[in-house]
Design a protein around this motif. Structure first.
Motif, PDB file in Angstrom:
ATOM      1  N   GLY A  19     -17.193  23.206   7.791  1.00 48.01           N
ATOM      2  CA  GLY A  19     -17.711  23.985   6.960  1.00 48.01           C
ATOM      3  C   GLY A  19     -18.840  23.318   5.867  1.00 48.01           C
ATOM      4  N   ILE A  20     -18.965  23.834   4.726  1.00 46.67           N
ATOM      5  CA  ILE A  20     -19.700  23.226   3.585  1.00 46.67           C
ATOM      6  C   ILE A  20     -19.003  22.372   2.790  1.00 46.67           C
ATOM      7  CG2 ILE A  20     -21.597  25.033   3.748  1.00 46.67           C
ATOM      8  CD1 ILE A  20     -20.494  26.265   1.332  1.00 46.67           C
ATOM      9  N   GLY A  21     -17.610  22.208   2.704  1.00 44.41           N
ATOM     10  CA  GLY A  21     -17.057  21.408   1.894  1.00 44.41           C
ATOM     11  C   GLY A  21     -17.424  19.915   1.741  1.00 44.41           C
ATOM     12  N   ALA A  48     -22.052  10.739   7.227  1.00 45.89           N
ATOM     13  CA  ALA A  48     -22.902  11.394   8.172  1.00 45.89           C
ATOM     14  C   ALA A  48     -23.342  12.903   7.641  1.00 45.89           C
ATOM     15  CB  ALA A  48     -22.069  11.705   9.326  1.00 45.89           C
ATOM     16  N   ARG A  49     -22.513  13.730   6.922  1.00 48.43           N
ATOM     17  CA  ARG A  49     -23.105  14.997   6.406  1.00 48.43           C
ATOM     18  C   ARG A  49     -24.122  14.738   5.195  1.00 48.43           C
ATOM     19  NH1 ARG A  49     -20.565  19.898   6.527  1.00 48.43           N
ATOM     20  NH2 ARG A  49     -19.693  18.912   8.478  1.00 48.43           N
ATOM     21  N   ALA A  50     -23.787  13.843   4.557  1.00 53.69           N
ATOM     22  CA  ALA A  50     -24.930  13.521   3.608  1.00 53.69           C
ATOM     23  C   ALA A  50     -26.330  13.289   3.963  1.00 53.69           C
ATOM     24  CB  ALA A  50     -24.486  12.442   2.620  1.00 53.69           C
ATOM     25  N   PRO A  85     -14.223  15.058  12.694  1.00 54.28           N
ATOM     26  CA  PRO A  85     -15.499  14.985  13.322  1.00 54.28           C
ATOM     27  C   PRO A  85     -16.698  15.805  12.545  1.00 54.28           C
ATOM     28  CG  PRO A  85     -14.433  16.690  14.452  1.00 54.28           C
ATOM     29  CD  PRO A  85     -13.510  15.882  13.304  1.00 54.28           C
ATOM     30  N   ASP A  86     -17.736  15.188  12.353  1.00 57.22           N
ATOM     31  CA  ASP A  86     -18.921  16.034  11.719  1.00 57.22           C
ATOM     32  C   ASP A  86     -19.782  16.796  12.887  1.00 57.22           C
ATOM     33  OD1 ASP A  86     -20.882  16.543   9.910  1.00 57.22           O
ATOM     34  OD2 ASP A  86     -22.359  15.048  10.622  1.00 57.22           O
ATOM     35  N   GLN A  87     -18.928  17.997  12.988  1.00 58.11           N
ATOM     36  CA  GLN A  87     -19.947  19.067  13.728  1.00 58.11           C
ATOM     37  C   GLN A  87     -20.182  20.422  13.087  1.00 58.11           C
ATOM     38  OE1 GLN A  87     -17.064  18.613  17.087  1.00 58.11           O
ATOM     39  NE2 GLN A  87     -15.627  20.218  16.086  1.00 58.11           N
ATOM     40  N   PRO A  88     -20.962  20.365  11.995  1.00 59.22           N
ATOM     41  CA  PRO A  88     -20.962  21.668  11.137  1.00 59.22           C
ATOM     42  C   PRO A  88     -21.304  22.676  12.117  1.00 59.22           C
ATOM     43  CG  PRO A  88     -23.163  20.250  11.099  1.00 59.22           C
ATOM     44  CD  PRO A  88     -21.907  19.487  11.936  1.00 59.22           C
ATOM     45  N   GLY A  89     -20.412  23.785  11.538  1.00 60.00           N
ATOM     46  CA  GLY A  89     -20.501  25.281  12.171  1.00 60.00           C
ATOM     47  C   GLY A  89     -19.535  25.134  13.419  1.00 60.00           C
ATOM     48  N   ARG A  90     -18.867  24.377  13.743  1.00 64.71           N
ATOM     49  CA  ARG A  90     -18.196  24.280  15.000  1.00 64.71           C
ATOM     50  C   ARG A  90     -16.570  23.832  14.818  1.00 64.71           C
ATOM     51  NH1 ARG A  90     -19.831  20.801  18.710  1.00 64.71           N
ATOM     52  NH2 ARG A  90     -21.115  19.617  17.573  1.00 64.71           N
ATOM     53  N   PRO A  91     -15.841  24.814  14.270  1.00 66.51           N
ATOM     54  CA  PRO A  91     -14.495  24.282  13.691  1.00 66.51           C
ATOM     55  C   PRO A  91     -13.761  23.819  14.897  1.00 66.51           C
ATOM     56  CG  PRO A  91     -14.747  26.785  13.615  1.00 66.51           C
ATOM     57  CD  PRO A  91     -16.194  25.897  13.780  1.00 66.51           C
ATOM     58  N   ASP A  92     -12.638  22.917  14.574  1.00 66.68           N
ATOM     59  CA  ASP A  92     -11.945  22.350  15.999  1.00 66.68           C
ATOM     60  C   ASP A  92     -10.521  22.019  15.281  1.00 66.68           C
ATOM     61  OD1 ASP A  92     -10.819  20.588  17.925  1.00 66.68           O
ATOM     62  OD2 ASP A  92     -12.596  19.800  18.548  1.00 66.68           O
ATOM     63  N   GLY A 312     -24.368  22.039   7.329  1.00 70.02           N
ATOM     64  CA  GLY A 312     -25.293  20.841   7.838  1.00 70.02           C
ATOM     65  C   GLY A 312     -26.628  21.578   7.361  1.00 70.02           C
ATOM     66  N   THR A 313     -26.778  22.575   6.795  1.00 65.49           N
ATOM     67  CA  THR A 313     -28.334  22.817   6.622  1.00 65.49           C
ATOM     68  C   THR A 313     -28.904  22.361   5.306  1.00 65.49           C
ATOM     69  OG1 THR A 313     -27.974  25.006   5.579  1.00 65.49           O
ATOM     70  CG2 THR A 313     -27.931  24.900   8.159  1.00 65.49           C
ATOM     71  N   GLY A 314     -27.929  22.150   4.274  1.00 62.08           N
ATOM     72  CA  GLY A 314     -28.431  21.746   3.166  1.00 62.08           C
ATOM     73  C   GLY A 314     -28.746  22.879   2.188  1.00 62.08           C
ATOM     74  N   LYS A 315     -28.481  24.280   2.435  1.00 58.92           N
ATOM     75  CA  LYS A 315     -28.708  25.366   1.947  1.00 58.92           C
ATOM     76  C   LYS A 315     -27.684  26.006   1.203  1.00 58.92           C
ATOM     77  CE  LYS A 315     -32.443  26.587   4.978  1.00 58.92           C
ATOM     78  NZ  LYS A 315     -32.984  27.509   6.265  1.00 58.92           N
ATOM     79  N   ALA A 316     -26.662  25.497   1.276  1.00 55.55           N
ATOM     80  CA  ALA A 316     -25.598  25.972   0.333  1.00 55.55           C
ATOM     81  C   ALA A 316     -25.430  25.777  -0.967  1.00 55.55           C
ATOM     82  CB  ALA A 316     -24.178  25.123   1.133  1.00 55.55           C
ATOM     83  N   ASN A 317     -25.251  26.957  -1.575  1.00 57.71           N
ATOM     84  CA  ASN A 317     -25.214  26.868  -3.046  1.00 57.71           C
ATOM     85  C   ASN A 317     -24.134  26.223  -3.668  1.00 57.71           C
ATOM     86  OD1 ASN A 317     -25.565  27.523  -5.726  1.00 57.71           O
ATOM     87  ND2 ASN A 317     -26.270  29.696  -5.626  1.00 57.71           N
TER      88      ASN A 317
END
Length: 333
Positions: A19-21, A48-50, A85-92, A312-317
């Motif tokens: 998620g965006i956390g 990686a997310r940054a 893992p860094d896999q935004p949008g794909r919860p595991d 992972g898009t950088g668009k989260a508020n």
């Protein structure tokens, strides 16, 4: 001569890795105008997310004792035993152990005097359930950790707070069909008592004013639309009033949240999850903060979910996350 010591830092939890956390934590670290904080997280994930969202966010691995000292140089991260893992949008489900470890260690840091508050990033409960997590949600798990580490039997109470409105659901993560049976006079009374106490102790509101919603349309219309308002809610309101709390209710929920009504109370007690959270999110979605009352430690969290579509898009508020940090700092003082 005495020296000034920096305040204890705030402990952040990683939240759901997909998620965006993680990026909210990185965004907060680049802002640099909050009280010092550190994160319990997988350093590789945060780094990686940054980079993925184009943030220059130096990650500094540290332990709790060194977090405040390294805070001016970057984002202090206390590494977790479990990886994520860094896999935004794909919860595991493979990341669930890291999520739970992050929460447990953040609470323990407050218990050990290494942090002064906890700010939690959003979690995905379904993923945790599949990993064997047996608590309905964050709030209930924090209550269990309070009992474990403080031997504190106080009940955790969820409040959604903003400068616009503050709401408390008396029942939380249960099916709507189960709400009438779960509502009791004692539950409503204890919730109201905890809310009034913490509004005064944690928020500095003298003689807080509570408004209590009815369960049924028009607060039951004198029994014509349901018996719970008169048989269960009204006696609880009377007990709260007898305890010296400024309280009104049960009130029709559909007229409690316009501006003039909100001016008459400091917090609204609602009978079920959506009765409380729907108006709060409609009025203050980007600024609202989830606060857990009734605990022996301060905990806040943004009032939104994992937002997999934005991860992972950088668009989260980040507004609600920033507000969570600021409120935790205020409450912990």
């Amino acid at each position: 001569m005495p020296t000034d010591h920096p305040p204890l830092p705030i402990a952040l939890t990683m939240g759901e890795p997909a998620g965006i956390g993680p990026e909210l934590i990185a965004m907060a670290a680049t802002r640099r105008n909050d009280a010092p904080f550190f994160a319990y997280a997988d350093p590789a994930l945060l780094s990686a997310r940054a980079k993925r969202i184009g943030l220059d966010c130096p990650i500094v691995e540290t332990d709790e004792a060194g977090a405040a000292e390294v805070f001016p140089r970057g984002l202090p991260v206390v590494p977790l035993t479990n990886r994520a893992p860094d896999q935004p949008g794909r919860p595991d489900v493979a990341g669930a152990a890291a999520v739970i470890e992050s929460i447990e260690r953040a609470v323990l840091a407050v218990r050990n005097g290494q942090a002064r508050a906890v700010v939690t990033a959003p979690i995905m409960k379904d993923v945790l359930y599949r990993a064997g997590f047996n608590h309905p949600g964050h709030t209930e798990f924090l209550g269990e950790l309070a009992r474990r580490h403080w031997q504190d039997e106080a009940r955790a109470v969820m409040m959604i707070w903003s400068d616009t409105v503050a709401v408390v659901p008396v029942t939380i993560h249960i099916p709507l069909a189960d709400v009438p049976g779960a509502l009791t006079e004692d539950l409503i009374y204890e919730t109201g008592r905890i809310v009034a106490r913490d509004l005064e102790a944690r928020f500095g509101i003298k003689a807080p004013r509570l408004a209590v919603a009815g369960l049924n349309p028009h607060a039951g219309e004198n029994g014509a639309l349901g018996s719970e308002d008169g048989a269960v809610i009204s006696p609880a309101v009377n007990r709260l009033r007898a305890a010296g709390i400024d309280v009104r209710g049960p009130l029709p929920a559909d007229t409690m949240f316009h501006a003039r009504a909100r001016a008459g109370y400091d917090a609204a007690l609602c009978m079920y999850h959506d009765q409380a959270l729907a108006p709060a999110k409609a009025l203050a979605f980007d600024e609202a903060v989830n606060v857990t009352l009734g605990l022996p430690f301060v905990r806040t969290s943004p009032d939104h979910g994992t937002a997999f579509d934005l991860a992972g898009t950088g668009k989260a508020n980040p507004s609600s996350f920033f507000a969570s940090l600021s409120l935790a700092d205020r409450m912990a003082r």
